[in-house]
Design an enzyme around this catalytic site. Sequence first.
Site, short mmCIF file in Angstrom:
data_model
loop_
_atom_site.label_atom_id
_atom_site.label_comp_id
_atom_site.label_asym_id
_atom_site.label_seq_id
_atom_site.Cartn_x
_atom_site.Cartn_y
_atom_site.Cartn_z
N LYS A 90 0.82 -1.22 0.00
CA LYS A 90 0.00 0.00 0.00
C LYS A 90 0.86 1.27 0.00
CE LYS A 90 -3.83 -2.26 2.45
NZ LYS A 90 -4.89 -2.06 3.48
N TYR A 117 -11.79 -2.99 -3.97
CA TYR A 117 -12.36 -3.13 -2.62
C TYR A 117 -13.89 -3.15 -2.65
CZ TYR A 117 -7.97 -2.72 0.03
OH TYR A 117 -6.75 -2.95 0.60
N GLU A 135 -9.21 -10.23 -7.12
CA GLU A 135 -8.28 -9.11 -6.95
C GLU A 135 -7.19 -9.12 -8.02
OE1 GLU A 135 -7.21 -9.77 -2.86
OE2 GLU A 135 -9.17 -9.08 -2.16
N HIS A 193 -1.98 -5.50 1.88
CA HIS A 193 -3.24 -6.25 1.83
C HIS A 193 -2.89 -7.66 1.38
CE1 HIS A 193 -7.31 -7.41 0.71
NE2 HIS A 193 -6.79 -7.88 -0.42
N ASN A 200 -1.91 0.27 6.89
CA ASN A 200 -1.37 -0.96 7.46
C ASN A 200 -0.44 -1.71 6.48
OD1 ASN A 200 -3.34 -1.85 5.74
ND2 ASN A 200 -4.44 -3.10 7.22
P1 CMP Z 1 -7.21 -4.71 4.04
O1 CMP Z 1 -6.79 -6.05 4.54
O2 CMP Z 1 -6.50 -4.14 2.88
O3 CMP Z 1 -8.77 -4.77 3.69
C1 CMP Z 1 -9.58 -3.61 3.69
C2 CMP Z 1 -8.94 -2.47 4.42
O4 CMP Z 1 -9.84 -1.51 4.91
C3 CMP Z 1 -8.22 -3.00 5.65
O5 CMP Z 1 -7.07 -3.69 5.26
C4 CMP Z 1 -8.02 -1.74 6.45
O6 CMP Z 1 -6.85 -1.05 6.11
C5 CMP Z 1 -9.24 -0.93 6.06
N1 CMP Z 1 -10.24 -0.95 7.12
C6 CMP Z 1 -10.99 -2.00 7.52
N2 CMP Z 1 -11.80 -1.64 8.54
C7 CMP Z 1 -11.55 -0.34 8.77
C8 CMP Z 1 -12.05 0.60 9.70
N3 CMP Z 1 -12.99 0.27 10.59
N4 CMP Z 1 -11.55 1.84 9.66
C9 CMP Z 1 -10.61 2.18 8.75
N5 CMP Z 1 -10.08 1.34 7.85
C10 CMP Z 1 -10.55 0.09 7.85
#
Ligand code: CMP
Length: 129
Positions: A4, A44, A121, A110, A107
């Site tokens: 990311k 997404y 994806e 993914h 984070n």
């Molecule tokens: P990822 O595993 O990429 O899948 C979807 C992403 O949405 C997740 O990682 C987080 O980075 C983001 N995400 C999921 N839940 C939340 C939340 N409650 N608030 C903000 N970001 C979120």
Amino acid sequence: MLIKPDATKRNLVGKILSIVEDEGFKIVKIKSQKMSKSLAKEFYAVHRKKDFFKDLVDYMCSGLTVGVILERKNAINHLREIVGATDPKEAKEGTIRHLFGETFRRNSVHASDSKKSFVYEKRVFFKEK
Ligand code: CMP
């Protein structure tokens, strides 16, 4: 796996790929691109009704992303193990998100959560049939 914008901005691509290779994964395809809004929304789509969807899409378009197709025995489960929990604060020590993740949204990576989402994806990010 999708690396990311928070990670590409901090030049962590090499470090993340090195961890993945050390775990026995082969990198079979790799592509870097700045996602458009429509691409991020499609990628997404499963989250489109969530309240964090717009912020997630804006963030995913804020810098370069790197999509990586990886091969290994038990690849999906093993990758999810070494990536760690979505929230870096909750991710186990030594996992990619524990090492590099900044916030729930930022984070670093993914990882596809199933074969079905991997196929979807991959098709969206690499624009393949
Ligand atoms: P990822 O595993 O990429 O899948 C979807 C992403 O949405 C997740 O990682 C987080 O980075 C983001 N995400 C999921 N839940 C939340 C939340 N409650 N608030 C903000 N970001 C979120």
